[in-house]
Scaffold this motif. Structure first.
Motif, PDB file in Angstrom:
ATOM      1  N   MET A 168       0.834  -1.203   0.000  1.00 33.05           N
ATOM      2  CA  MET A 168       0.000   0.000   0.000  1.00 33.05           C
ATOM      3  C   MET A 168       0.873   1.259   0.000  1.00 33.05           C
ATOM      4  N   LEU A 169       1.918   1.252   0.811  1.00 33.54           N
ATOM      5  CA  LEU A 169       2.839   2.393   0.831  1.00 33.54           C
ATOM      6  C   LEU A 169       3.556   2.550  -0.507  1.00 33.54           C
ATOM      7  N   PHE A 170       3.850   1.410  -1.136  1.00 36.39           N
ATOM      8  CA  PHE A 170       4.519   1.427  -2.433  1.00 36.39           C
ATOM      9  C   PHE A 170       3.598   2.016  -3.512  1.00 36.39           C
ATOM     10  N   LEU A 171       2.301   1.657  -3.448  1.00 33.81           N
ATOM     11  CA  LEU A 171       1.352   2.142  -4.444  1.00 33.81           C
ATOM     12  C   LEU A 171       1.067   3.632  -4.265  1.00 33.81           C
ATOM     13  N   ASN A 172       0.759   4.030  -3.011  1.00 33.06           N
ATOM     14  CA  ASN A 172       0.474   5.440  -2.769  1.00 33.06           C
ATOM     15  C   ASN A 172       0.574   5.723  -1.273  1.00 33.06           C
ATOM     16  N   PHE A 173       1.498   6.581  -0.909  1.00 33.51           N
ATOM     17  CA  PHE A 173       1.789   6.867   0.489  1.00 33.51           C
ATOM     18  C   PHE A 173       0.605   7.544   1.194  1.00 33.51           C
ATOM     19  N   LYS A 174      -0.059   8.459   0.504  1.00 32.37           N
ATOM     20  CA  LYS A 174      -1.169   9.198   1.108  1.00 32.37           C
ATOM     21  C   LYS A 174      -2.360   8.294   1.379  1.00 32.37           C
ATOM     22  N   LEU A 175      -2.687   7.419   0.434  1.00 25.85           N
ATOM     23  CA  LEU A 175      -3.801   6.489   0.639  1.00 25.85           C
ATOM     24  C   LEU A 175      -3.489   5.514   1.776  1.00 25.85           C
ATOM     25  N   ALA A 176      -2.214   5.108   1.877  1.00 22.67           N
ATOM     26  CA  ALA A 176      -1.808   4.187   2.942  1.00 22.67           C
ATOM     27  C   ALA A 176      -2.005   4.818   4.317  1.00 22.67           C
ATOM     28  N   LEU A 177      -1.633   6.086   4.443  1.00 27.70           N
ATOM     29  CA  LEU A 177      -1.819   6.777   5.717  1.00 27.70           C
ATOM     30  C   LEU A 177      -3.298   6.900   6.072  1.00 27.70           C
ATOM     31  N   ALA A 178      -4.129   7.147   5.061  1.00 26.01           N
ATOM     32  CA  ALA A 178      -5.575   7.241   5.295  1.00 26.01           C
ATOM     33  C   ALA A 178      -6.135   5.903   5.778  1.00 26.01           C
ATOM     34  N   ALA A 179      -5.555   4.788   5.259  1.00 29.45           N
ATOM     35  CA  ALA A 179      -6.051   3.452   5.606  1.00 29.45           C
ATOM     36  C   ALA A 179      -5.771   3.086   7.059  1.00 29.45           C
ATOM     37  N   ILE A 180      -4.615   3.535   7.591  1.00 29.38           N
ATOM     38  CA  ILE A 180      -4.230   3.119   8.948  1.00 29.38           C
ATOM     39  C   ILE A 180      -4.577   4.168  10.005  1.00 29.38           C
ATOM     40  N   ALA A 181      -5.221   5.245   9.609  1.00 24.84           N
ATOM     41  CA  ALA A 181      -5.495   6.330  10.551  1.00 24.84           C
ATOM     42  C   ALA A 181      -6.397   5.900  11.704  1.00 24.84           C
ATOM     43  N   ILE A 182      -7.278   4.920  11.456  1.00 23.20           N
ATOM     44  CA  ILE A 182      -8.257   4.531  12.473  1.00 23.20           C
ATOM     45  C   ILE A 182      -7.687   3.524  13.481  1.00 23.20           C
ATOM     46  N   LEU A 183      -6.519   2.900  13.170  1.00 18.93           N
ATOM     47  CA  LEU A 183      -5.975   1.815  13.989  1.00 18.93           C
ATOM     48  C   LEU A 183      -5.704   2.203  15.453  1.00 18.93           C
ATOM     49  N   PRO A 184      -5.132   3.373  15.744  1.00 14.03           N
ATOM     50  CA  PRO A 184      -4.890   3.710  17.157  1.00 14.03           C
ATOM     51  C   PRO A 184      -6.157   3.696  18.010  1.00 14.03           C
ATOM     52  N   PHE A 185      -7.260   4.187  17.468  1.00 10.91           N
ATOM     53  CA  PHE A 185      -8.530   4.188  18.209  1.00 10.91           C
ATOM     54  C   PHE A 185      -9.008   2.752  18.465  1.00 10.91           C
ATOM     55  N   LEU A 186      -8.833   1.867  17.466  1.00  6.06           N
ATOM     56  CA  LEU A 186      -9.231   0.474  17.612  1.00  6.06           C
ATOM     57  C   LEU A 186      -8.401  -0.206  18.704  1.00  6.06           C
ATOM     58  N   ALA A 187      -7.099   0.040  18.729  1.00  2.00           N
ATOM     59  CA  ALA A 187      -6.211  -0.587  19.715  1.00  2.00           C
ATOM     60  C   ALA A 187      -6.597  -0.201  21.135  1.00  2.00           C
ATOM     61  N   VAL A 188      -6.897   1.058  21.353  1.00  2.00           N
ATOM     62  CA  VAL A 188      -7.269   1.520  22.696  1.00  2.00           C
ATOM     63  C   VAL A 188      -8.577   0.860  23.144  1.00  2.00           C
ATOM     64  N   ALA A 189      -9.565   0.799  22.259  1.00  2.00           N
ATOM     65  CA  ALA A 189     -10.864   0.203  22.607  1.00  2.00           C
ATOM     66  C   ALA A 189     -10.712  -1.288  22.939  1.00  2.00           C
ATOM     67  N   MET A 190      -9.897  -2.001  22.141  1.00  4.37           N
ATOM     68  CA  MET A 190      -9.704  -3.438  22.376  1.00  4.37           C
ATOM     69  C   MET A 190      -8.997  -3.690  23.700  1.00  4.37           C
TER      70      MET A 190
END
Length: 595
Positions: A168-190
């Motif tokens: 994903m980072l290889f294809l497009n760096f900006k789209l990759a960042l958008a994809a993982i933006a929600i992960l920190p919130f998920l980790a805290v909730a879990m």
């Protein structure tokens, strides 16, 4: 340790997730080569899955626009070949992983069972049998998914997540960042869910253990239950325990059920964010249509391992309590073990000495206090006294089921604490009031005293104790199957079989703990000659109350107040007119003093 009951929750240690994971993964060591092959196959399947979208991107951006039919055919053939090989590798991986998991569970169960067999009587005194069975069976079975997913989910999904993130980072760096933006919130909730969920699963396993123990106890005593028409009362208790089990399970599952919706919600929000960002980038010509289509496929491949890892995490939380319970048992050290550097016990001659022996089951309440006595080889010694006087404790110390709180137990001049335990106990023979028979044939129950005994030796032992006659009257003779604990036989018949078993073992020291108390008068007359043969030539300790057993002993010791109050032959003790004399008159008042 306080005695546990069927309705009392067990206490246990709550270990860290890291510690439990490391300890459980230790069981994979013998199968590391097979596990490595499984991981290679998993990586191959994973790579095939990751390459698919990229090959599709090439087909769309490079070959469809140029109408390159030959290139499209090549891409199609490559995709077909990779996916067929992926299916074959996946099938092999599933078969190999199942074999590894089942072998690990067998090893854990064997290790746990072997360890429990080595534990001292104090361990069994403080736990209902049903709770021990719950750990050997239910808790070990609970680890199956854990081991399956540790190889099939944890390693490959982590690697898949890393590889997809790189693509994903290889294809497009900006789209990759958008994809993982929600992960920190998920980790805290879990993390917050996990903190409470593990505690609830711990409660559930305790309630299941209680129910298992209650069922075992109730069914073992079913004759008493039915004899007192107490079915309704036991059913009422059963319903209460089932209700507690159900409530604890529902409470645990309710919390666990937040995992999936939480991950799916994060997945959905992540996709919305990515497509919105993609829309903006396509409008500004920063990405091609093929890249966006490939990226949309990678989004699914990015969240799928997160979903699978959350499932694995859920499995960890669910089953960590089972692992805790198993390791609780594994970490209990037996009180009675062979001393370091101890030698094997030579063939026992039979001299026994208690030297200043004091013993207490619980601190502060000594059952025996400074007990001293000597027994010569080949002597038959009777231990008499009131209930709780310490008779059984004396023979338990002699058998080294417990060690004295202070003092020494000597056999042939050797402190039994300093000899190899198995070599010592293998020369002991113990017959208890509650004779235990296994649910197999009469022949095999007798042969338990000497596992390599021939059929002729088994029959000879039965004849010697006068058991042969009633055995031959059974429908299949020595091959007759007895029910669990020998319930289809009379109490006297069970005792006769146990006498034959003891005689076959040919112990150097024999202990009869009220072994004739369940035999009727007619059967007792029949077995007396067998007992005489059983006692002949070996040191014997007899705990009994019947005159026929006690009066012919070489020595009678009266136990009371934690000590030996009187010692001598039957006639000597009668002449003393002490404790034994009073006991004798109380039990056999129909006989005159000179009988």
């Amino acid at each position: 340790m306080a005695k546990n009951t069927v309705s009392r929750d067990e206490e246990g240690m709550l270990r860290s997730k890291t510690e439990l994971t490391i300890r459980l993964l230790q069981y994979l060591k013998p199968y590391k080569l097979k596990a490595f092959i499984v991981i290679i196959l998993l990586l191959f399947v994973m790579v095939c899955g990751i390459i698919n979208p990229y090959l599709l991107k090439i087909a769309i951006d490079s070959y469809i626009g140029d109408s390159n039919f030959k290139g499209l055919m090549f891409i199609g053939a490559l995709l077909l070949t990779l996916n067929i090989l992926s299916m074959i590798a996946s099938k092999i991986r599933i078969v190999m992983m199942s074999a590894i998991t089942n072998n690990i569970l067998v090893n854990i169960r064997h290790e746990l069972y072997t360890h429990i067999q080595k534990l001292s009587f104090s361990f069994f005194d403080n736990r209902p049998v049903g709770k021990i069975l719950a750990r050997v069976m239910g808790d070990v079975n609970a680890l199956q998914n854990l081991f399956n997913q540790s190889i099939q989910t944890l390693i490959p999904e982590l690697m898949s997540l890393v590889c997809v993130s790189i693509m994903m980072l290889f294809l497009n760096f900006k789209l990759a960042l958008a994809a993982i933006a929600i992960l920190p919130f998920l980790a805290v909730a879990m993390f917050f869910i996990e903190t409470q969920s593990r505690k609830r699963w711990e409660v559930y396993r305790k309630k299941r253990s209680n129910l298992n123990a209650y069922n075992h106890e109730d069914f073992s005593g079913i004759k008493v239950v039915q004899a007192f028409a107490n079915e309704e009362n036991t059913l009422s208790k059963f319903k209460v325990m089932v209700s507690e089990l159900v409530n604890s399970f529902v409470a645990a599952v309710k919390l666990n059920d937040f995992f999936w919706p939480l991950v799916e919600l994060s997945w959905g929000v992540g996709i919305v964010v990515v497509f919105y960002a993609g829309y903006l980038l396509v409008r500004s010509n920063d990405v091609t249509i093929g890249t966006l289509i490939a990226f949309s496929m990678y989004i699914g491949m990015f969240w799928r391992p997160i979903m699978n890892l959350s499932t694995f995490y859920n499995t960890l939380i669910t089953n960590f309590s089972a692992a805790d319970r198993i390791f609780d048992i594994m970490e209990i050290e037996p009180d009675i073990v062979s001393a370091e550097g101890s030698n094997k016990m030579p063939k026992i001659k039979g001299a026994v000495e208690f030297k200043d022996v004091t013993f207490a089951y619980e601190e502060g309440s000594a059952v025996l206090k400074d007990v001293n006595f000597k027994v010569s080889p080949g002597e038959t010694v009777a231990l008499v006294g009131g209930t709780g006087a310490g008779k059984t404790t004396i023979v338990s110390l002699l058998s080294r089921f417990y060690d004295p709180t202070s003092g020494e137990v000597l056999v042939d001049g050797k402190n039994i604490k300093n000899v190899e335990l198995e070599s010592y106990r293998s020369q002991m023979g113990i017959m208890l009031q509650d004779t235990f028979l296994f649910s197999t044939t009469i022949k095999e129950n007798i042969r338990y005293g000497k596992l390599d005994a021939t059929d002729e030796e088994v029959i000879a032992a039965a004849k010697a104790v006068n058991a042969h006659e009633f055995i031959m009257k059974m429908e299949k003779g020595y091959d007759t199957e007895v029910n669990e604990r020998g319930s289809r036989l009379s109490l006297g018949q069970r005792q006769l079989i146990s006498f034959a078993r003891a005689l076959l073992a040919n112990p150097r020291i024999l202990i009869l703990d009220e072994a004739t108390s369940n035999i009727d008068t007619q059967t007792e007359k029949l077995v007396q000659k067998g007992i005489e043969k059983l006692l002949f030539g070996r040191t014997s300790f007899v705990i009994a109350h019947r005159l026929s057993t006690i009066r012919d002993c070489d020595k009678i010791m009266v136990v009371g107040d934690g000590n030996i109050k009187e010692c001598g032959t039957h006639d000597e003790l009668i002449a003393m007119r002490g404790v034994y004399y009073n006991l004798y008159n109380a039990q056999y008042k129909f006989l005159n003093e000179g009988a």
